[in-house]
Design a protein around this motif. Structure first.
Motif, short mmCIF file in Angstrom:
data_model
loop_
_atom_site.label_atom_id
_atom_site.label_comp_id
_atom_site.label_asym_id
_atom_site.label_seq_id
_atom_site.Cartn_x
_atom_site.Cartn_y
_atom_site.Cartn_z
N VAL A 1 -19.02 -1.61 2.98
CA VAL A 1 -18.76 -3.03 3.21
C VAL A 1 -19.34 -3.81 2.04
N LEU A 2 -18.47 -4.52 1.32
CA LEU A 2 -18.90 -5.33 0.19
C LEU A 2 -19.28 -6.75 0.62
N ASP A 3 -18.54 -7.30 1.57
CA ASP A 3 -18.76 -8.66 2.04
C ASP A 3 -18.72 -8.66 3.56
N ALA A 4 -19.90 -8.70 4.19
CA ALA A 4 -20.00 -8.61 5.64
C ALA A 4 -19.30 -9.77 6.35
N GLN A 5 -19.32 -10.93 5.75
CA GLN A 5 -18.69 -12.09 6.39
C GLN A 5 -17.18 -11.91 6.48
N ARG A 6 -16.54 -11.44 5.41
CA ARG A 6 -15.10 -11.21 5.45
C ARG A 6 -14.75 -9.98 6.30
N ALA A 7 -15.60 -8.97 6.30
CA ALA A 7 -15.33 -7.74 7.04
C ALA A 7 -15.55 -7.92 8.54
N ASP A 8 -16.26 -8.94 8.94
CA ASP A 8 -16.58 -9.16 10.35
C ASP A 8 -15.33 -9.20 11.22
N ALA A 9 -14.26 -9.77 10.73
CA ALA A 9 -13.05 -9.93 11.54
C ALA A 9 -12.38 -8.60 11.88
N HIS B 1 -4.38 8.63 -4.82
CA HIS B 1 -3.32 7.66 -4.49
C HIS B 1 -3.64 6.95 -3.17
N LEU B 2 -4.06 7.72 -2.16
CA LEU B 2 -4.40 7.14 -0.85
C LEU B 2 -5.56 6.16 -0.97
N LYS B 3 -6.56 6.54 -1.74
CA LYS B 3 -7.72 5.67 -1.96
C LYS B 3 -7.29 4.35 -2.60
N THR B 4 -6.46 4.42 -3.63
CA THR B 4 -6.00 3.23 -4.34
C THR B 4 -5.20 2.32 -3.41
N GLU B 5 -4.30 2.90 -2.65
CA GLU B 5 -3.45 2.09 -1.76
C GLU B 5 -4.26 1.49 -0.60
N LEU B 6 -5.20 2.24 -0.05
CA LEU B 6 -6.05 1.69 1.02
C LEU B 6 -6.91 0.56 0.49
N ASN B 7 -7.41 0.70 -0.74
CA ASN B 7 -8.21 -0.37 -1.33
C ASN B 7 -7.39 -1.64 -1.54
N ARG B 8 -6.11 -1.49 -1.86
CA ARG B 8 -5.26 -2.68 -2.03
C ARG B 8 -5.21 -3.51 -0.76
N SER B 9 -5.17 -2.85 0.39
CA SER B 9 -5.06 -3.60 1.64
C SER B 9 -6.42 -3.99 2.23
N ARG C 1 -9.46 -4.32 0.43
CA ARG C 1 -10.37 -5.01 -0.50
C ARG C 1 -10.48 -6.50 -0.18
N GLU C 2 -9.34 -7.11 0.18
CA GLU C 2 -9.35 -8.54 0.51
C GLU C 2 -10.13 -8.84 1.79
N GLY D 1 -13.08 -7.41 2.36
CA GLY D 1 -14.48 -7.15 2.07
C GLY D 1 -14.89 -5.70 2.19
N LEU D 2 -13.92 -4.77 2.19
CA LEU D 2 -14.20 -3.35 2.32
C LEU D 2 -13.75 -2.62 1.06
N LEU D 3 -14.44 -1.54 0.74
CA LEU D 3 -14.10 -0.72 -0.41
C LEU D 3 -14.05 0.74 0.03
N VAL D 4 -12.90 1.38 -0.13
CA VAL D 4 -12.77 2.81 0.16
C VAL D 4 -13.35 3.55 -1.04
N THR D 5 -14.36 4.36 -0.80
CA THR D 5 -15.03 5.06 -1.89
C THR D 5 -14.50 6.47 -2.10
#
Length: 130
Positions: free
Chosen positions: A69-77, A108-116, A118-119, A121-125
């Motif tokens: 979790v990069l941004d807890a406030q955005r990830a809260d939802a 490829h899966l990591k990149t595509e999951l991050n696209r959806s 990331r906005e 507040g989450l980052l797939v590592t």
């Protein structure tokens, strides 16, 4: 007084819907006015992926998706829905992934999951499907 451990964040809801996010440390929380909505782990989160049939292939994949979790406030939802969202999205992403190499597919899966995500507040590592 509320003590929040390192690597965690709490989101508090007030009467009237106002929200605030608290990071690690000791904070004053008003017991009647505020309540803890979510206790969010910032690092080391894992989604266990059960058997997923790869469309067009006779292969069943399973494994884990690791995220932070990069941004807890955005990830809260969506923090309670991360696992179902990832598992719901994986079959369509697997269909469009290169099938010749497991490492290329996972990247490829990591990149595509991050696209959806990331906005939100989450980052797939790491994606580790076998």
């Amino acid at each position: 007084m509320k003590r929040i451990p390192e690597g965690h964040a709490y989101t508090l809801r007030r009467i009237g819907g106002h929200m605030r996010t608290l990071g690690a440390g000791t904070h004053l929380v008003l017991p009647v006015v505020e309540r803890v909505a979510h206790r969010i782990r910032l690092l080391g989160n894992v989604v266990d992926v059960g058997d997923i049939a790869a469309p067009g292939q006779n292969v069943t994949l399973h494994g884990q998706v690791y995220y932070q979790v990069l941004d807890a406030q955005r990830a809260d939802a969506i923090i309670d829905e991360v696992g179902p969202r990832v598992c719901e999205r994986l079959p369509e992403l697997i269909a469009s992934a290169p099938s010749q190499d497991a490492d290329a597919r996972n990247l490829h899966l990591k990149t595509e999951l991050n696209r959806s995500l990331r906005e939100r507040g989450l980052l797939v590592t790491r994606v580790q499907l076998i």
